[in-house]
Each structure stands twice: as C-alpha cells, then as structure tokens.
Write a protein that holds these residues in place. Sequence first.
Motif, mmCIF file in Angstrom:
data_model
loop_
_atom_site.group_PDB
_atom_site.id
_atom_site.type_symbol
_atom_site.label_atom_id
_atom_site.label_comp_id
_atom_site.label_asym_id
_atom_site.label_seq_id
_atom_site.Cartn_x
_atom_site.Cartn_y
_atom_site.Cartn_z
ATOM 1 N N SER A 63 0.842 -1.198 0.000
ATOM 2 C CA SER A 63 0.000 0.000 0.000
ATOM 3 C C SER A 63 0.879 1.250 0.000
ATOM 4 C CB SER A 63 -0.947 -0.020 1.201
ATOM 5 O OG SER A 63 -0.275 0.374 2.364
ATOM 6 N N GLY A 64 0.246 2.401 0.138
ATOM 7 C CA GLY A 64 0.978 3.669 0.142
ATOM 8 C C GLY A 64 1.998 3.750 1.263
ATOM 9 N N THR A 65 1.729 3.053 2.340
ATOM 10 C CA THR A 65 2.672 3.093 3.461
ATOM 11 C C THR A 65 3.999 2.438 3.071
ATOM 12 O OG1 THR A 65 0.784 3.111 4.938
ATOM 13 C CG2 THR A 65 2.904 2.590 5.939
ATOM 14 N N MET A 68 5.956 4.948 1.318
ATOM 15 C CA MET A 68 6.645 5.853 2.248
ATOM 16 C C MET A 68 7.882 5.160 2.839
ATOM 17 S SD MET A 68 3.209 7.143 4.235
ATOM 18 C CE MET A 68 3.872 8.498 5.202
ATOM 19 N N PHE A 90 -0.756 12.123 8.086
ATOM 20 C CA PHE A 90 0.196 11.375 7.265
ATOM 21 C C PHE A 90 1.611 11.940 7.359
ATOM 22 C CE2 PHE A 90 -3.862 9.943 5.608
ATOM 23 C CZ PHE A 90 -3.679 8.578 5.775
ATOM 24 N N ARG A 93 2.891 10.215 10.317
ATOM 25 C CA ARG A 93 3.308 8.864 9.932
ATOM 26 C C ARG A 93 4.699 8.879 9.305
ATOM 27 N NH1 ARG A 93 -0.545 4.555 6.932
ATOM 28 N NH2 ARG A 93 -1.620 4.965 8.876
ATOM 29 N N THR A 137 4.154 16.355 2.704
ATOM 30 C CA THR A 137 2.927 15.671 2.305
ATOM 31 C C THR A 137 2.213 16.621 1.350
ATOM 32 O OG1 THR A 137 2.837 14.761 4.543
ATOM 33 C CG2 THR A 137 0.883 14.464 3.167
ATOM 34 N N VAL A 139 -0.724 16.426 -0.298
ATOM 35 C CA VAL A 139 -2.096 16.616 0.189
ATOM 36 C C VAL A 139 -2.261 15.737 1.409
ATOM 37 C CG1 VAL A 139 -4.530 16.194 -0.274
ATOM 38 C CG2 VAL A 139 -3.074 17.151 -2.071
ATOM 39 N N THR A 141 -4.477 13.840 3.422
ATOM 40 C CA THR A 141 -5.821 13.307 3.227
ATOM 41 C C THR A 141 -6.655 13.424 4.491
ATOM 42 O OG1 THR A 141 -4.559 11.697 1.983
ATOM 43 C CG2 THR A 141 -6.918 11.364 2.049
ATOM 44 N N ASP A 166 5.249 12.959 -0.370
ATOM 45 C CA ASP A 166 4.169 11.987 -0.252
ATOM 46 C C ASP A 166 3.027 12.506 -1.117
ATOM 47 O OD1 ASP A 166 1.854 10.646 0.355
ATOM 48 O OD2 ASP A 166 2.123 10.690 2.527
ATOM 49 N N VAL A 168 0.522 10.556 -2.175
ATOM 50 C CA VAL A 168 -0.487 9.484 -2.197
ATOM 51 C C VAL A 168 -1.859 10.058 -2.569
ATOM 52 C CG1 VAL A 168 -1.702 7.743 -0.829
ATOM 53 C CG2 VAL A 168 0.777 7.957 -0.634
ATOM 54 N N ALA A 189 0.140 5.646 -4.140
ATOM 55 C CA ALA A 189 -0.418 4.300 -4.070
ATOM 56 C C ALA A 189 -1.424 4.185 -5.212
ATOM 57 C CB ALA A 189 -1.105 4.095 -2.728
ATOM 58 N N GLN A 191 -4.519 3.250 -5.381
ATOM 59 C CA GLN A 191 -5.973 3.372 -5.210
ATOM 60 C C GLN A 191 -6.531 4.779 -5.239
ATOM 61 O OE1 GLN A 191 -3.820 2.642 -2.725
ATOM 62 N NE2 GLN A 191 -4.429 3.554 -0.790
ATOM 63 N N LYS A 192 -5.669 5.767 -5.404
ATOM 64 C CA LYS A 192 -6.217 7.137 -5.393
ATOM 65 C C LYS A 192 -6.285 7.676 -6.822
ATOM 66 C CE LYS A 192 -5.267 7.610 -0.658
ATOM 67 N NZ LYS A 192 -5.940 8.217 0.446
HETATM 68 N N1 PMP Z 1 -0.106 9.255 2.676
HETATM 69 C C1 PMP Z 1 -1.263 9.850 2.388
HETATM 70 C C2 PMP Z 1 -1.273 11.307 2.070
HETATM 71 C C3 PMP Z 1 -2.429 9.095 2.372
HETATM 72 O O1 PMP Z 1 -3.585 9.678 2.078
HETATM 73 C C4 PMP Z 1 -2.386 7.726 2.675
HETATM 74 C C5 PMP Z 1 -3.634 6.859 2.662
HETATM 75 N N2 PMP Z 1 -4.830 7.484 2.825
HETATM 76 C C6 PMP Z 1 -1.156 7.162 2.968
HETATM 77 C C7 PMP Z 1 -0.031 7.954 2.946
HETATM 78 C C8 PMP Z 1 -1.007 5.720 3.297
HETATM 79 O O2 PMP Z 1 -1.426 4.938 2.226
HETATM 80 P P1 PMP Z 1 -2.013 3.462 2.459
HETATM 81 O O3 PMP Z 1 -3.254 3.610 3.260
HETATM 82 O O4 PMP Z 1 -2.280 2.976 1.064
HETATM 83 O O5 PMP Z 1 -0.968 2.682 3.158
#
Ligand code: PMP
Length: 388
Positions: A63-65, A68, A90, A93, A137, A139, A141, A166, A168, A189, A191-192
């Motif tokens: 995933s997006g994580t 990162m 994020f 994170r 970051t 955007v 989210t 980032d 994502v 990632a 899915q966006k």
């Molecule tokens: N960074 C941002 C800006 C995100 O919006 C998200 C997911 N919403 C992530 C990182 C993490 O991505 P994922 O949930 O796919 O691990």
Amino acid sequence: MKNRELLMIPGPIEFTPEVLRAMGLASTSHVAPNFIEVFGQALERMRDVFLCPSGQPFAVAGSGTLAMDMPAANLIEPGDKALVVNTGYFSDRFAAVLERYGADVTQVNAPAIGDAPPLEDVEAALKGGSYKLMTVTHVDTSTGVGTDVKSLAALGRQYGALVVVDGVCSVAGEALYQEDWGIDVALTASQKAVGTPPGLALVVAGPKAMDAFHKRATPVRNYYADWNEWLPIMEAYEARRPSYFGTPAVNLVWALNVSLGQILDEGMDARFARHRRLSEAFKAAISALGMKQVPVSPDVSATTLTAPYYPQGVDVTLLGHVKEAGAILAGGLYPPIKAEYFRIGHMGVVNQSDVLATLGAIETGLSRVGYKFEAGVGLAAAQAVLTQ
Ligand code: PMP
C-alpha cells in the motif's frame, strides 16, 4: 433502478470499467512475455505521469505506506537528520517511518489545524541544520490541506536536502511536476488518483536520490523494501527481460498499465485542470451551504478532496443519510477534530455529474438531519462554477 452508490471517499476511488476488466484477465506468469511487456510499459508510463523523465520508477506490491517506507529505508542511515513539513496525520506517519530507520527527525508544524507551515519557518529550520532529507505531504488526506510543494522543494534543494513528496493523495490529480520542481522522490499508491485498485506502492526516484542510495555506507534495514533487490527487477522489466525478486501483483500491474494509459490520454495538464475545476465547484457549494472547511484558506486547500466541518448541531449521522441518498462519504480522520468534520474525495475518473449528484445527496442528508438552508443553494453555487 441502478443499484449502486457513488463512492466519493478520498481513496480507494471508483475505477473505470476498462481498469476493472484488466483485473479479471486470466492470470499469467510473472515472466510471460506478454506480462513483461505490460509491466515494462507501465514503468515507462509512470515517468510520464509523475512528469519525471529522468526518474527511476518502482512499482511494488503493497500500500501507500510501503511507498513511504521505501525512500526512508533506502535513503536514511542511522543518525541522518530529516525534516518533516507537518500538515497532519500522514506527516506524523512519515516522521514515525523515518525514525524507525534511525533518522534524527525535526518537524516544522503548522500554526493551526488546517494550515500549512509557513515557508519562512521551513527555511529557518533548513538553515539551522544540515538535513539529508526533507519530507512534504502534498495533500494531507486527513485534513484536506495542500502544500506549496513547488516552493518547498525549491527550499529543500537550496539547502541541500533530498526532497521526498508523499503524493499518495495527489499524484495524477493535483498538479505535480516532479522533475521541473526538483523533487527527488515522489510516491503514491494505486488506489487514489492513479485509478487502480489498492495494492501497489508506486515510487519514482530522481538521479540525486539514486545517487545518495548508491553511496550508502550501511545496509538497507528492510529486506522487502530494499532497492538493491528491486532496482534490477524494474530495470529488467523495462528492458523486457524476465527476472524475479518477489512475485509482482500481476493483475494489478495489468490494471495499472490500463489506468496510466487513460491518464496520459487525457493529458496531465488537462487532468490537473479538471480536478481544479471540480474542486472549485465542490468547495463553492460547501460554502454556499454555510459550512466551513478544515483548510483555513484556499491557498492551503487540496483539489483532490474537500473537508467540511459539520454545521452546528450536525454530526456523523449526516453521512448515513447522505449514503441513503446515494453517495458514500468519509468521516474525519485527524484525531484532534475527528468528530467535527467529514471528507469527500473527488479525484480520478470523477466528473461533473458525480459532483452534482454528491452535492444533491449532501443537501438531502442535511435536510434529513434538520439543518436549515435554502434547498438547492449548494447545487446552484456548484453550477455557477461549472457553467463558467
Ligand atoms: N499518505 C497519504 C497522504 C495518504 O492519504 C495515505 C492513505 N490514505 C497514505 C499515505 C497511506 O497509504 P495506504 O493507506 O495505502 O498505506
């Protein structure tokens, strides 16, 4: 009657029928010539979508994580200094990810929730320390805050920090010109706004980042994310040669290639403009309905989502009514204000009808929960923007 609701959350988003069909193609070997061709093409297209002709693309199952994790694991060595431009959940994170690899992290915070750190504060921090890397970051989210990536990246470069963005919630939606803006690593990632079902971490690393990676003195402290393993694989697929480290997400890569093709057919500038216009219409409607937004001003507002505060006396039950009226929205995410706001994603294949239908559903929901407003006022404000 159509038995479907609009999925208007900030990811995962709705996918085109062509992308979904690609997911259902008969499975093939990850070293079959037809798959090698598709993966190779997807990597080439990533450069065009990230607008980074000299970048090295990585597309890895996760995933997006994980996206990162990759620059952090591969660029940070214990004791390296890293600066995090913090706009919310994020960014928090990213600080945690960097710390996991031994980075000495400094954060520049925004003056208030919904704001972005001023450029002067970021510059003061950069001046005061020799940072190996800085994260932004694009955007957030969780809050809908968008940062001035172009100016921040210029500052990072000026003070010699690798700039990691980032993206994502931005790549392929919000204007982002990786190479022109001097961004060393951009990540997202699937899915966006990239418009492919969840499951792929997408990273493009520019020459300075790859150079820093090659000059590491210590081993990468993450087995799966190690670019020493993935770089030969990405190079092999682009050269249309078979190779293996970890099994690629074959069906997702088929779908990614279709989606990237659709994105490039639209054209990046046209795509950014469409996101901007739909976002302006959406935000005009939210204001006309008497709702404030989490971002404190249009300067720090993302175009891929809108994050309105609930009006006085309204809470999360609104979202149930909006769903009944046909649109699935997301609740709050940023812990300090989680119960006070909600989020609407409008990225990817989203069009004018989706925006108007969602606003109609929000108006229906608002009247169901007893909020007093002039029916149609939000829709009219959106139409005023859309018909300009
Ligand atoms: N960074 C941002 C800006 C995100 O919006 C998200 C997911 N919403 C992530 C990182 C993490 O991505 P994922 O949930 O796919 O691990």
